[in-house]
Design an enzyme around this catalytic site. Sequence first.
Site, PDB file in Angstrom:
ATOM      1  CG  ASP A 223      31.037  50.229  36.864  1.00  0.00           C
ATOM      2  OD1 ASP A 223      31.691  49.183  37.009  1.00  0.00           O
ATOM      3  OD2 ASP A 223      30.971  51.126  37.736  1.00  0.00           O
ATOM      4  CD  GLU A 315      32.321  45.099  36.901  1.00  0.00           C
ATOM      5  OE1 GLU A 315      33.530  44.887  37.097  1.00  0.00           O
ATOM      6  OE2 GLU A 315      31.676  45.956  37.519  1.00  0.00           O
ATOM      7  CG  ASP A 397      31.681  54.633  38.891  1.00  0.00           C
ATOM      8  OD1 ASP A 397      32.412  53.745  39.372  1.00  0.00           O
ATOM      9  OD2 ASP A 397      30.986  55.399  39.581  1.00  0.00           O
TER      10      ASP A 397
END
Length: 466
Positions: A223, A315, A397
């Site tokens: 992340d 992501e 996170d």
Amino acid sequence: MADRERLSVVQAYRFALDVTPRQERVVLAHAGAARVAHNWALARVRAVMDQRAAERSYGIPDESTSPPRLVGLCRRCVERGIGRSPMWHRGGPECSKEAFNTGLDALARGLKNWSDSRTGKRAGRRVGFPRFKSRRHSTPSVRFTTGAIRVEPDRRHVVLPRLGRLKLHESARKLARRLEAGTARILSATVRRDGGRWYVAFCVDVDRAARTPHQPQAVVGVDLGVTHLAVVSTGEVEPNPRYLDAAACRLRRLARRMSRGVGPDRRTGRRGSKRWERASARLGRAHARVAHLRRDGLHKLTTRLAAEYGTIVVEDLNVSGMLANRRLARRVADAGFAELRRQLAYKAGWSGGRLVVADRWYPSSKTCSGCGAVKTKLALSERTYTCTTCGLVLDRDVNAARNLAALAVTVAGSGPETRNGRGADRKTRPGGLVAVKRQPGTATAGNTGTVPPQGRTSNHELTHAS
């Protein structure tokens, strides 16, 4: 190990140069010849396109004019005017033909990108029509593809056509070893000035031995953020060094010093003073140092992740949208999310792993990694995720990283990340990396069953894995 599988890749080796004043003048002459060739051919391309537009306004059909392809149009202008144009002799006898080919190739690539962007073949932001290069604002650069291009046996000098023997600021032993072993072949060499220093970058075709990650079955989610540069699902936290903030005071001081000098004025033709030039050079070197520190940190992080884990999930961040936030734009740009993902893409392939890119709309932060419940809203200021369904309390996170790692299980069997025509990472394909929403209550907070085993490697071992 002779029959070991090998992977042929094209990579670059970049070295700093220590050029003499005479060598710098010769390199600048080559870069100037490339710029003049680019502008000369662009003027003729625009003239031909204006003529075609005028013919169409007169009612002449396009079939009668038989317009050529834009890339071929540039080369045709060169073939017709190469013997008559004084541009070819402006650089003098010391300029190589590769200098002019550099400018023409840059224009051909610019025209192709513009044409592909108009026709929809190129994804991303619209590409404008090529513009003329300015001597003051363009970056001096020249590329050599033919001639004597080699690394000297002492590994401290390189030989380039017409430039001769150039001294390196650092040893080129890594490239020299591959060249001597026959596992590398130099395709081209580009000399470029960056931050007041000259660099040479060798584009090399390398035969790399096939590798396997230390934990080929391990799946981790990464992340990315501003508070922490990267948070791994194993609990490892990579702090955000914020190199730009650390150098902000020095950059402001140098910028004020430069603004007090007498700078150039294009309207009156006035050149900048010597003090202004020195202050501008200091400011450029300070910015270059920030960029080098950022690049070095990203390389170390991505190399360690690619060499350790078999599957990495990240992501698909909307970086352009994040840059529109005036409160976070500077720190988002300083983090270098796109560069981190780009490096993970090719390093995972080199290490024998794979990179999985989650869909942009996958709610990794809003989803509970314990039971799968999805929150409707989650403010950016909430740094601790609290699930009202199963009672899980976890760092925001870390929770997102665990959800990304669990996503790789739902898309098991997907290949490595592909690339589109513009060289950027392709968006998620329909039916590809799609998150499967779990029903709330399918797992408990203590035994989630969603994140695959991460192995028993501690954070200390990960730091010294490479």
